[in-house]
Every structure is written in C-alpha cells, then in structure tokens.
Motif scaffolding. Structure first.
Motif, short mmCIF file in Angstrom:
data_model
loop_
_atom_site.label_atom_id
_atom_site.label_comp_id
_atom_site.label_asym_id
_atom_site.label_seq_id
_atom_site.Cartn_x
_atom_site.Cartn_y
_atom_site.Cartn_z
N LEU A 266 -22.71 7.73 -7.32
CA LEU A 266 -21.90 6.55 -7.00
C LEU A 266 -20.54 6.62 -7.68
O LEU A 266 -19.53 6.19 -7.10
N GLN A 267 -20.49 7.17 -8.89
CA GLN A 267 -19.21 7.32 -9.57
C GLN A 267 -18.30 8.27 -8.80
O GLN A 267 -17.11 8.00 -8.61
N GLN A 268 -18.86 9.39 -8.34
CA GLN A 268 -18.06 10.36 -7.59
C GLN A 268 -17.57 9.77 -6.28
O GLN A 268 -16.42 9.94 -5.89
N GLN A 269 -18.47 9.06 -5.58
CA GLN A 269 -18.08 8.46 -4.31
C GLN A 269 -16.99 7.41 -4.51
O GLN A 269 -16.07 7.29 -3.71
N THR A 270 -17.12 6.65 -5.60
CA THR A 270 -16.12 5.62 -5.88
C THR A 270 -14.77 6.24 -6.19
O THR A 270 -13.73 5.78 -5.74
N ALA A 271 -14.80 7.36 -6.94
CA ALA A 271 -13.55 8.01 -7.33
C ALA A 271 -12.79 8.55 -6.13
O ALA A 271 -11.56 8.58 -6.11
N THR A 272 -13.53 8.97 -5.10
CA THR A 272 -12.87 9.56 -3.93
C THR A 272 -12.43 8.52 -2.92
O THR A 272 -11.63 8.82 -2.04
N THR A 273 -12.97 7.31 -2.99
CA THR A 273 -12.64 6.30 -1.98
C THR A 273 -11.74 5.19 -2.50
O THR A 273 -11.25 4.38 -1.71
N GLU A 274 -11.54 5.12 -3.83
CA GLU A 274 -10.71 4.04 -4.37
C GLU A 274 -9.26 4.23 -3.93
O GLU A 274 -8.72 5.32 -3.93
N LYS A 275 -8.63 3.16 -3.56
CA LYS A 275 -7.22 3.18 -3.19
C LYS A 275 -6.48 2.13 -4.01
O LYS A 275 -7.06 1.14 -4.46
N LYS A 276 -5.21 2.37 -4.19
CA LYS A 276 -4.40 1.38 -4.90
C LYS A 276 -4.23 0.16 -4.01
O LYS A 276 -3.83 0.28 -2.87
N LYS A 277 -4.55 -1.01 -4.54
CA LYS A 277 -4.48 -2.25 -3.76
C LYS A 277 -3.10 -2.87 -3.94
O LYS A 277 -2.53 -2.86 -5.02
N PHE A 278 -2.59 -3.41 -2.87
CA PHE A 278 -1.28 -4.03 -2.93
C PHE A 278 -1.27 -5.28 -2.07
O PHE A 278 -2.07 -5.41 -1.15
N GLN A 279 -0.36 -6.20 -2.38
CA GLN A 279 -0.22 -7.42 -1.60
C GLN A 279 0.73 -7.19 -0.45
O GLN A 279 1.62 -6.34 -0.51
N GLN A 280 0.52 -7.97 0.60
CA GLN A 280 1.38 -7.84 1.78
C GLN A 280 2.79 -8.28 1.43
O GLN A 280 3.01 -9.35 0.88
N GLN A 281 3.75 -7.44 1.74
CA GLN A 281 5.14 -7.71 1.42
C GLN A 281 5.90 -8.07 2.69
O GLN A 281 5.52 -7.67 3.79
N PRO A 282 6.99 -8.84 2.59
CA PRO A 282 7.83 -9.09 3.77
C PRO A 282 8.34 -7.78 4.34
O PRO A 282 8.55 -6.80 3.62
N SER A 283 8.54 -7.77 5.66
CA SER A 283 8.93 -6.54 6.33
C SER A 283 10.28 -6.03 5.86
O SER A 283 10.59 -4.86 6.02
N SER A 284 11.10 -6.91 5.29
CA SER A 284 12.43 -6.49 4.87
C SER A 284 12.39 -5.70 3.57
O SER A 284 13.35 -5.05 3.20
N GLU A 285 11.27 -5.77 2.85
CA GLU A 285 11.19 -5.08 1.57
C GLU A 285 10.44 -3.76 1.74
O GLU A 285 9.58 -3.61 2.59
#
Length: 532
Positions: A266-285
């Motif tokens: 589970l640790q290995q699977q988590t390490a390969t699937t984790e992505k950096k999470k970000f908030q939705q930004q306005p299209s101009s930025e």
C-alpha cells in the motif's frame, strides 16, 4: 428481534396518496361599458405530472452465458467447452482470488447486479451456483415506482364583450447571476504510518485474534489461517476506513504473504499515485502544476513453475515455427509433433542464418528467398493454402554473443530478423485472431539475451533482439484473445532444455505475465518498484 423488524420493515412498501384532480373552472366576463383596461392574458398551464422512468432491469437470464464468456477470458478455456455445472476449483482450477476477479469483471458488465458477499462467494462451488446466487439477490432489489398525480387542465371560457383598448404587460426578463466556481478542496493526505496499526485492528476484528498478539511479520495463511477470501474482506474493510488508499490488485494481493507486505504494498502504491493537490485558479492566472513523474527501478522477480493448460489447436490449423539455425528448432518441432500438431518451419535466407538443422518426420520447411515483405506475404499465403491456417506462431531468435570489449552491439542481422517478425505479425493478425475465437491461439517470441532481460550482466549480446519483447507486449494489449508471451533464454541452455521451457510457457494458462526469462537464476520476470 431487531434483525426481524429490519428484514420485515424493508418489505413494507410506502402507500402512495391518491391522485388529486383539479376541476375545470369557468371564468365568465360580463359585458360592460367600454373602458380602458390593462388586461393580463391568461396563461394555460399543463400541470400533468411527469411519468417516472423505471430503473433498468438486470437481464438475469443472460448472466449465465456472460459468466461463461468471462471465465473463458480469465482462464483461457474455450467458451464452448464450459458448462454451468462445472466445479470451479476441481474442474477449472479457479482459486479464490480468480473467483473474485471473475465476479468483478461480471459486475463491471452488469452494474445493476448486487454486490457479492465474499464470505458467501467462498461457499459456492459451481458456475451455476454463482448464477443462482446472483438471481436470488437480484430479485430482492425491486424498485417501487410512485403513482402519478394528474391535474386536469383548466378551461377558461370568455364571453364576447365590446372592443376595449388594452395594454399588454410585457414579461420582464430576469438575468440570473453566474455562479462563482467553488475552489476545489484538497483531499486529506493518507497517513501511511498509521496503516499498519489499522490493519492489525481489522485483522483482529475479522479473525478474533487479540490485537496485542498480532505482528506485521506474521504469515497470513500459515500463522493466522487467513485464506484468499478472508484476505479480500480485510482489504475491503481497510479501504472503507481509509477511502484514499489505492485499490488493491487481486493478482498482486495473492502474492503477498505477511501483513507487513500488505503495508509495504500500500505504501508503494500510494507513492506512485499521489499527486500534488491544488485549488482551482482563475483562468487569467498561471497554474502552478507539478510535472514530477515517479521514477521506478526495474528488478528481477522470481516466478514459480508455470501451470499447464492442456489444449488442442483448432481443427485444420497449424503451428508456424521460425528456424534459428540450431538444434533447438529440431527439438521444439519434435515436441510439437508429439502432441499431434501439424508443424511448418519457416527458414530465413541463408545470408542471414546459414545453418538449417534436420527436421523431424512430417515437418515441412519453407525457405524465404529474400527479405521483401511481398515475398513473405506470398509464402505465408502458400502455407495457409497448402497446410492450414496458422493458430500458433513461435519465433526463435538466434543466440548472438559478442566479445566483452565490443560494448553494446546493434547488428544488421538482428535488425533484419526483427523486421521480418514485425511483418509476420502484421500478416498473421487475421489468422491468429480468428483461431482465438475457436480455441487457443498463440504468438510467442524467443530471444537469447542472457535469460534475465539483460540484467544478469554476465554476457554481451545484441541489443536489437530485445525489441521482440516490446512487440510481444504490444500485441498482448491489441490482441486480447491471443496468448502472447516473450521468452528470454540464456545462451548457456542446451537445445533440449530450451525446447522444454518453451513448451512449458506455451501451455501456461496465466495471461497476466507477458515476459519470462530462464537462466541459472531460474524462472524470472520483470517488476518495478518506486525509487527513493
């Protein structure tokens, strides 16, 4: 008592109120003196209630045939030889993990089927019992349709009056404000360190062992008596408690022996699937995206001896075997004819492979005069016309060992041979896929690197031959019904041993493995692990 009330309470259907009707209303306008008035025109409304759309019903009668098709796909057995009264374990060799895979595939095709209980699933012995189980559970899910309420349309009768001047009131269009997009909320991070303790708690609950006596290095089967079905239950409970955990692969899950290995997996699977999470930004930025791609290391993984699936080629079909110029061709052709299979050997021009070893009695040899695709196409057509359609193709690549001080070699000989195999695959596609509809068909390539896909580091070899594995794995994805496998045999293996290993892989029922190597290291394949 509670269970009784719950089970009976679920059978009480809600009583729908009777349909209400609105009687038609007549509005009369009495004649009057001409006056100026602002008359609002009456609007006729149709208040008929919408008819609810019934839920899609599961075609339970078709489940039986679909189940046979899924079992055929997962096991390699021809669908026409499968019957519902077959014992899954005794007759078909389907273990608990494979059973879960089959049910998972069936439920993907029928999303309306009820979820199978792993514990009850483990008690079913035959394919017919699975169908009966699904029928009995599907019959309990009965959607209740609400009664429609109807409103009669209101009649409006107007008596003629003197002409009057009227000013119609124009409707005012209202503009609704656009909704502001809500920023995405990042998912909570997975606390991987806590998975171990949570797993021990789940195992304690499912097995009855006290949590304080459980350890992660315990063997699930030998120490705790946890079988494959119980293993799936434990993983399901763990994923319910931690929804962000990656989904476990049943095939890989079956290879894990200890509780600690599950945590590592589970640790290995988590390490390969984790992505950096970000908030939705306005299209101009400008979005700050993380383009980091996980880096994995390739390593050898030891495999047990393959199982053996006894099968026959479809009627009036043959095996096409290429000639590598060694006695391996002779030994393999003999092993194939011993199974009463018709074998044809395709030899390349002697400018590529000079030697042509003797062939067993009854085996025909076809020699290519040149390396053009058109000539190859003509020869393959002649083989089909004179001997039969090709149901199994095996390419033997010659062993090309170079001196240690020569470095990596890209030999023209291997380039020409690899190109020919690509052409052969192109022109055998219709024949092999058609044969797969009648039984089992095969596409196999045999390279002579070092028996470990180049990772043994004890012999120099031509690099181009490794392209056979790329071709075979690609065809495995494109030709879903054809058994495709690439084999790497150590040049140190003799002809008889090489033929035995090839025959063993030819009869392996496992469709998930696409490449296998044989050397002093044993039977191996490639696997990956995230690099630190």
């Amino acid at each position: 008592i509670v269970e009784y009330l719950q089970s009976n309470g679920s059978k009480v259907l809600p009583v729908q109120p009777e349909a209400t009707t609105n009687s038609s209303a007549k509005i009369e306008t009495i004649e009057s003196e001409p006056v100026e008035s602002n008359e609002v025109q009456p609007v006729e409304e149709n208040l008929g209630a919408e008819t609810p759309t019934p839920l899609p019903a599961t075609d339970v009668k078709a489940i039986g045939q679909t189940l046979l098709d899924v079992v055929s796909e997962k096991t390699g057995y021809p669908a026409d030889m499968l019957e519902l009264d077959m014992d899954m374990e005794a007759d078909l060799g389907i273990d608990s993990i494979k059973r879960v895979e089959i049910l998972g595939a069936l439920q993907e095709m029928y999303p309306d089927l009820p979820q199978a209980n792993p514990e009850q699933l483990g008690e079913l012995r035959t394919l017919g019992q699975i169908v009966e189980y699904l029928q009995s559970n599907a019959s309990k899910v009965i959607p209740v349709q609400p009664e429609a309420t109807t409103n009669s349309s209101a009649e409006m009768e107007t008596i003629e009056s003197e002409p009057v001047e009227s000013n119609e009131v124009q409707p005012v269009e209202e503009s609704l404000p656009l909704e502001t997009p809500t920023p995405l909320t990042p998912l909570p991070a997975i606390d991987v360190k806590a998975i171990g303790q949570t797993l021990l708690d789940v195992v304690s609950e499912k097995t009855g062992y006290p949590a304080e006596m459980l350890e992660l290095d315990m063997d699930m089967e030998a120490d705790l008596g946890i079988d494959s079905i119980k293993r799936v239950e434990i993983l399901s409970a763990l994923q319910e408690m931690s929804p962000n955990l990656p989904q476990a692969n049943p095939e890989q899950l079956g290879e894990l022996r200890t509780l600690g290995q599950i945590v590592e997996y589970l640790q290995q699977q988590t390490a390969t699937t984790e992505k950096k999470k970000f908030q939705q930004q306005p299209s101009s930025e400008q979005l700050d995206l993380d383009h980091n791609i996980p880096r994995c290391l390739v390593k050898l993984k030891t495999l047990p001896e393959p199982d053996s699936l006894d099968f026959a080629l479809p009627d009036k079909h043959i095996v096409l075997l290429t000639d590598d110029g060694s006695l391996t061709t002779s030994k393999l052709a003999q092993s194939l004819t011993d199974r009463d299979w018709k074998v044809v050997v395709l030899s390349f021009p002697q400018s590529l492979i000079a030697e042509q070893p003797p062939l067993p009695k009854g085996v025909s040899r076809i020699v290519l005069n040149d390396l053009s695709e058109e000539h190859l196409k003509q020869q393959l057509a002649a083989i089909t016309a004179n001997y039969g359609s090709v149901a199994a193709f095996i390419h033997l690549n010659p062993a090309i060992v170079t001196q240690p001080n020569h470095g990596i070699r890209f030999l023209d000989l291997e380039k020409a041979l690899l190109k020919q195999v690509f052409f052969i695959a192109k022109h055998l596609k219709p024949s092999l896929n058609q044969a797969a509809r009648q039984g089992r068909s095969c596409f196999m390539t045999v390279a002579r690197l070092d028996g470990a896909f180049g990772l043994a580091q004890n012999v120099n070899f031509g690099a181009i031959g490794a392209g056979l594995f790329g071709l075979t794995k690609t065809l495995n994805l494109e030709w879903e019904s054809v058994f495709c496998r690439g084999i790497d045999l150590s040049p140190d293996l003799n002809a008889e041993g090489s033929a035995q290993y090839i025959m063993a892989e030819l009869h392996d029922p496992n469709h998930y493995i696409t490449e296998v190597g044989y050397s002093s290291l044993g039977r191996v394949t490639l696997s990956t692990e995230p690099s630190i």
